[in-house]
Design an enzyme around this catalytic site. Structure first.
Site, PDB file in Angstrom:
ATOM      1  CG  ASP A  74      -5.236  -7.942  -5.090  1.00  0.00           C
ATOM      2  OD1 ASP A  74      -5.093  -7.656  -3.853  1.00  0.00           O
ATOM      3  OD2 ASP A  74      -6.178  -7.935  -5.803  1.00  0.00           O
ATOM      4  CB  ILE A  75      -1.926  -7.599  -0.479  1.00  0.00           C
ATOM      5  CG1 ILE A  75      -3.410  -6.925  -0.192  1.00  0.00           C
ATOM      6  CG2 ILE A  75      -0.926  -6.679  -0.436  1.00  0.00           C
ATOM      7  CD1 ILE A  75      -3.407  -6.492   1.078  1.00  0.00           C
ATOM      8  CE1 TYR A 112      -8.800   1.254   7.710  1.00  0.00           C
ATOM      9  CE2 TYR A 112      -9.740   2.754   9.522  1.00  0.00           C
ATOM     10  CZ  TYR A 112      -8.584   2.307   8.770  1.00  0.00           C
ATOM     11  OH  TYR A 112      -7.519   2.957   8.925  1.00  0.00           O
ATOM     12  CE  LYS A 149      -6.088  -0.537   9.353  1.00  0.00           C
ATOM     13  NZ  LYS A 149      -4.798  -0.879   8.627  1.00  0.00           N
ATOM     14  N   GLY A 185      -0.004   5.008  -0.732  1.00  0.00           N
ATOM     15  CA  GLY A 185      -0.804   5.993  -0.007  1.00  0.00           C
ATOM     16  C   GLY A 185      -0.096   7.166   0.666  1.00  0.00           C
ATOM     17  N   GLY A 225       0.802  -1.324  -0.148  1.00  0.00           N
ATOM     18  CA  GLY A 225       0.126   0.214  -0.116  1.00  0.00           C
ATOM     19  C   GLY A 225       0.793   1.235   0.118  1.00  0.00           C
ATOM     20  CG  ASP A 285      -0.194   0.778  -3.948  1.00  0.00           C
ATOM     21  OD1 ASP A 285      -0.169   1.589  -3.063  1.00  0.00           O
ATOM     22  OD2 ASP A 285      -1.153   1.063  -4.891  1.00  0.00           O
ATOM     23  CB  ILE A 286      -3.868  -2.043  -6.007  1.00  0.00           C
ATOM     24  CG1 ILE A 286      -4.984  -2.840  -6.674  1.00  0.00           C
ATOM     25  CG2 ILE A 286      -4.474  -0.903  -5.512  1.00  0.00           C
ATOM     26  CD1 ILE A 286      -4.822  -4.266  -6.675  1.00  0.00           C
TER      27      ILE A 286
HETATM   28  C1  AKB Z   1      -9.986   6.923   8.145  1.00  0.00           C
HETATM   29  O1  AKB Z   1     -10.502   8.103   8.407  1.00  0.00           O
HETATM   30  O2  AKB Z   1     -10.347   5.926   7.761  1.00  0.00           O
HETATM   31  C2  AKB Z   1      -8.368   6.824   8.659  1.00  0.00           C
HETATM   32  C3  AKB Z   1      -8.281   6.391   9.962  1.00  0.00           C
HETATM   33  C4  AKB Z   1      -8.725   7.170  10.956  1.00  0.00           C
HETATM   34  O3  AKB Z   1      -7.915   5.295  10.146  1.00  0.00           O
HETATM   35  N1  AKB Z   1      -7.696   7.990   8.267  1.00  0.00           N
END
Ligand code: AKB
Length: 357
Positions: free
Chosen positions: A69-70, A169, A173, A27, A24, A50-51
């Site tokens: 791609d990972i 997300y 994580k 980014g 990545g 990276d993609i």
């Molecule tokens: C997001 O907004 O998704 C990121 C984060 C806070 O991890 N910047």
């Protein structure tokens, strides 16, 4: 640059070049990290995956830039045949807003992608008989405050509190932090038993990150850099959150320093695998006020997006990063004052004046 594994003839060992792998890398964090690693005399060369094709502004600083791609196991296997991977900075992820729009794809990239990289790290550690460092940027998104009242009443949130993410997300994580810890413990045990070496997994939970050199996409903390960059570019801007929206922030050079410092510290000094890091908290309107000091004609208003507002309202207003400070001496260079006066305003102004934006 293309480098090939060197074959020393029949029955002889393949010599692989020792490298650091960054996924990545295109980014915002990747850009900063590539440059910093290039300047570190002791760091092995960097290979990036990276993609998308690696940005030309940083492509001169890497040994090889692989577009791929990972999730492509074949590609990862070929990478491991060619290079001895000393450390992995696994930055590839779909951020919170993108992940809410494509939750199943986010799960594949963020979770299965991380599993692929952990598997690669573990195989590599076994092959070379030495641990592989796995540096994982996690996020404030792993937290979930019940409502705005709780968010504003709460003291700075420490690592084991309020772990109720409301986004795909955040869930991804948090889960990957746990799997990383599992890999670290499981494979450290192998090492202790003399049956191999392991993955040395270390994670940071970042707040909203702001770079003067790049603009973010796909995140929900993006409203802050968007306000600042729009003002510097002389563009009118409607922020997608309410003016009172408050989360912690950090400048990109501090974020890169934090990753490098965590990677560098001796394992014995770490009392955990996941650390909060933070610099300062401001509301969207406090950011706009600071921006207006330097760009008095900035045109900033607010048009909250209900979905994104809900996400950012679930994130803590402040993070407790005492453990990182105690264990490995974490301390940001940029507080709110210095962030604007010494970093954002001079660098962003130069960027837009030079026409490089
Ligand atoms: C997001 O907004 O998704 C990121 C984060 C806070 O991890 N910047």
């Amino acid at each position: 640059m293309q480098t090939k594994a060197k074959h020393r003839g029949r029955n002889q060992k393949v010599i692989r070049e020792k490298v650091i792998l960054i996924t990545g890398a295109n980014g915002e964090v990747g850009h900063g990290l590539i440059r910093r690693l290039y300047d570190l005399p002791s760091a092995p060369p960097v290979v990036v995956l990276d993609i998308n094709e690696l940005d030309r502004t940083v492509s001169g600083y890497v040994r090889e830039a692989i577009t791929g791609d990972i999730l492509d196991d074949g590609l990862l296997n070929r990478l491991a045949e060619q290079y001895e991977i000393d450390a992995i900075y696994h930055l590839a992820a779909l951020l919170s807003t993108s992940a809410e729009r494509q939750p199943e794809r986010a799960h594949r990239v963020n979770v299965e992608g991380t599993m692929n990289l952990l598997r690669l790290a573990s195989a590599e550690a076994g092959q070379r008989g030495e641990p592989v460092k796995f540096i994982f940027p996690s996020s404030i998104a792993v937290y979930g405050m019940a409502d705005i009242a709780e968010k504003h009443a709460a003291p700075p949130i420490s690592e084991d509190q309020h772990l109720n993410p409301i986004t795909m997300y955040g869930c991804n994580k948090l889960y990957c932090e746990h799997v990383g810890r599992y890999y670290s413990q499981h494979y450290r045990q192998l090492a202790t038993d003399g049956r191999g070496a392991g993955v040395d997994f270390r994670a940071l939970r970042f707040p909203g990150l702001i770079s003067a050199l790049t603009t973010p996409s796909g995140g929900t903390s993006d409203y802050a850099p968007e306000i600042i960059h729009a003002a510097a570019a002389g563009e009118a801007h409607s922020a997608f959150v309410r003016p009172d929206t408050t989360i912690p922030f950090m400048m990109m050079p501090d974020a890169v320093d934090a990753l490098l410092a965590l990677a560098d510290v001796r394992r014995e000094r770490l009392t955990r695998t996941v650390y909060n890091v933070s610099a300062f908290s401001l509301s969207a309107e406090q950011i706009a006020e600071r921006v207006r000091v330097h760009f008095p004609s900035a045109r900033i208003d607010y048009a909250p997006d209900a979905g994104r507002q809900r996400v950012v309202d679930s994130w803590p207003a402040r993070l407790d990063d005492r453990r990182a400070r105690q264990d490995w001496g974490w301390s940001p260079v940029y507080d709110a004052e210095r962030a604007f006066s010494d970093y954002l305003i001079p660098m962003i102004t130069a960027r837009y004046q030079s026409g490089s934006a």
